[in-house]
Scaffold this active site. Structure first.
Site, mmCIF file in Angstrom:
data_model
loop_
_atom_site.group_PDB
_atom_site.id
_atom_site.type_symbol
_atom_site.label_atom_id
_atom_site.label_comp_id
_atom_site.label_asym_id
_atom_site.label_seq_id
_atom_site.Cartn_x
_atom_site.Cartn_y
_atom_site.Cartn_z
ATOM 1 N N ILE A 15 0.804 -1.025 -0.050
ATOM 2 C CA ILE A 15 0.041 -0.151 0.108
ATOM 3 C C ILE A 15 0.699 1.282 0.001
ATOM 4 O O ILE A 15 0.669 2.265 -0.792
ATOM 5 C CB ILE A 15 -0.817 0.199 1.148
ATOM 6 C CG1 ILE A 15 -1.999 -1.175 1.152
ATOM 7 C CG2 ILE A 15 -1.828 1.342 1.411
ATOM 8 C CD1 ILE A 15 -3.080 -1.448 2.229
ATOM 9 N N ASP A 59 11.482 3.812 12.785
ATOM 10 C CA ASP A 59 10.529 3.076 13.842
ATOM 11 C C ASP A 59 9.540 4.141 14.271
ATOM 12 O O ASP A 59 9.859 4.792 15.002
ATOM 13 C CB ASP A 59 11.275 2.580 14.893
ATOM 14 C CG ASP A 59 10.553 1.726 15.905
ATOM 15 O OD1 ASP A 59 9.058 1.779 15.706
ATOM 16 O OD2 ASP A 59 11.026 1.281 16.892
ATOM 17 N N ASN A 85 0.656 5.532 7.418
ATOM 18 C CA ASN A 85 0.339 4.096 6.789
ATOM 19 C C ASN A 85 0.765 2.905 7.339
ATOM 20 O O ASN A 85 0.286 1.894 7.299
ATOM 21 C CB ASN A 85 0.742 4.333 5.205
ATOM 22 C CG ASN A 85 0.432 2.805 4.707
ATOM 23 O OD1 ASN A 85 -0.495 2.435 4.444
ATOM 24 N ND2 ASN A 85 1.645 2.153 4.297
ATOM 25 N N ARG A 118 2.503 14.909 15.675
ATOM 26 C CA ARG A 118 3.288 16.091 16.696
ATOM 27 C C ARG A 118 4.436 16.383 16.157
ATOM 28 O O ARG A 118 4.708 17.645 16.532
ATOM 29 C CB ARG A 118 3.066 15.541 18.191
ATOM 30 C CG ARG A 118 1.705 15.440 18.889
ATOM 31 C CD ARG A 118 0.963 16.618 18.792
ATOM 32 N NE ARG A 118 1.626 17.718 19.237
ATOM 33 C CZ ARG A 118 1.729 18.140 20.632
ATOM 34 N NH1 ARG A 118 0.966 17.282 21.582
ATOM 35 N NH2 ARG A 118 2.498 19.361 21.059
ATOM 36 N N TYR A 148 -5.928 -4.664 16.740
ATOM 37 C CA TYR A 148 -5.829 -3.906 15.698
ATOM 38 C C TYR A 148 -6.998 -3.021 15.350
ATOM 39 O O TYR A 148 -6.934 -1.907 15.033
ATOM 40 C CB TYR A 148 -5.472 -4.865 14.455
ATOM 41 C CG TYR A 148 -5.580 -4.356 13.181
ATOM 42 C CD1 TYR A 148 -4.299 -3.575 12.741
ATOM 43 C CD2 TYR A 148 -6.632 -4.284 12.345
ATOM 44 C CE1 TYR A 148 -4.232 -3.246 11.257
ATOM 45 C CE2 TYR A 148 -6.704 -4.081 10.962
ATOM 46 C CZ TYR A 148 -5.458 -3.104 10.561
ATOM 47 O OH TYR A 148 -5.648 -2.763 9.428
ATOM 48 N N LYS A 152 -7.516 0.881 15.290
ATOM 49 C CA LYS A 152 -7.847 1.651 14.213
ATOM 50 C C LYS A 152 -9.317 2.588 14.479
ATOM 51 O O LYS A 152 -9.342 3.888 13.873
ATOM 52 C CB LYS A 152 -8.087 0.713 12.802
ATOM 53 C CG LYS A 152 -6.904 -0.133 12.273
ATOM 54 C CD LYS A 152 -6.012 0.964 11.818
ATOM 55 C CE LYS A 152 -5.074 0.317 10.904
ATOM 56 N NZ LYS A 152 -3.929 1.244 10.481
#
Length: 258
Positions: A15, A59, A85, A118, A148, A152
């Site tokens: 993606i 990371d 992403n 931020r 997960y 989300k």
């Protein structure tokens, strides 16, 4: 003239690798950030010259690592678009979810977006930029992978928080919620089960699953000038899944009602 920059996290995946070249259409430089620096470099090399597609090991759960990415981006120009992403899912059921998995999934799928926003906030204010968070239909409904999914769902709320609080600075914040995406992970499943896509597509009104390019097109739209008045929304890119499941609709329409 200051160069405009797009940041794509998790850019070594299918993606992210599809999003990067779409954003290059209206950004001078795209940073492909990924925890796997070698994989990000390989993707960047395929996309084009290294002054336009910059690979960066990062990371996104580490403030120090993100700070280094910010420094490199600031040396190249000003960030106009941030695409959060990076993400991954672990345990498929709540029973299988350990506290460690819960924390790890939330750190990567929710907290990382907060940390990145931020960190890039000053540049996004300067550019009146755009944030696009890659959420999931799992954040809208229950489809398994609970840690997960909860992360989300939180990411969708975070998207709205940024839109409301930072709109006064000209920053727009939106989310894309993909359904099942045909990535390399799914290709591996198909190798083990040749019918996997046939089994999956019956749940989708469009009778197919999502392609990474579908997600990239939605991101490019939300980040671009055609979406100048759009902020705080979640755009499902799910072949109609969240509108209603085709298989269930057929089942009910064929059943007798008393």
């Amino acid at each position: 003239m200051t160069k405009s920059i797009a940041i794509v996290t998790g850019a070594a995946g299918d993606i992210g690798a599809a999003i990067a070249p779409r954003l290059a259409d209206d950004h001078d430089v795209v940073f492909l950030a990924d925890i796997d620096a070698a994989a990000a470099s390989a993707v960047a090399a395929k996309l084009g010259p290294d002054d336009r597609f910059v690979a960066a090991g990062c990371d996104v759960t580490s403030e120090a690592s993100i700070s280094e990415l910010v420094r490199r981006a600031a040396d190249a120009g000003v960030v106009r678009t941030l695409v959060n992403n990076a993400g991954a899912a672990r345990a498929t059921s709540l029973h299988e979810t350990t506290p460690e998995i819960w924390r790890a999934d939330n750190a990567l799928n929710l907290e990382a977006a907060f940390l990145c926003f931020r960190a890039f906030e000053p540049m996004l204010k300067a550019s009146k930029g755009s944030v696009v968070n890659i959420a999931s239909v799992n954040g809208m409904n229950v489809f398994g992978h609970p840690a997960y999914s909860a992360a989300k769902a939180g990411l969708l709320h975070f998207t709205r928080l940024v839109a409301v609080e930072y709109g006064k600075f000209g920053i727009r914040s939106n989310a894309v919620a993909p359904g099942t995406v045909k990535t390399q992970a799914w290709e591996k499943r198909a190798a083990a089960n040749p019918n996997v896509f046939e089994e999956a597509r019956r749940w989708y009104p469009l009778q197919r699953v999502v392609d990474p390019q579908d997600v990239a097109n939605a991101v490019a739209f939300l980040a671009g000038p055609l979406a100048a008045a759009i902020s705080g929304v979640c755009l499902p890119v799910d072949c109609g899944l969240t509108a209603g499941q085709a298989e269930l609709a057929r089942t009910f329409s064929q059943s007798e009602h008393y």
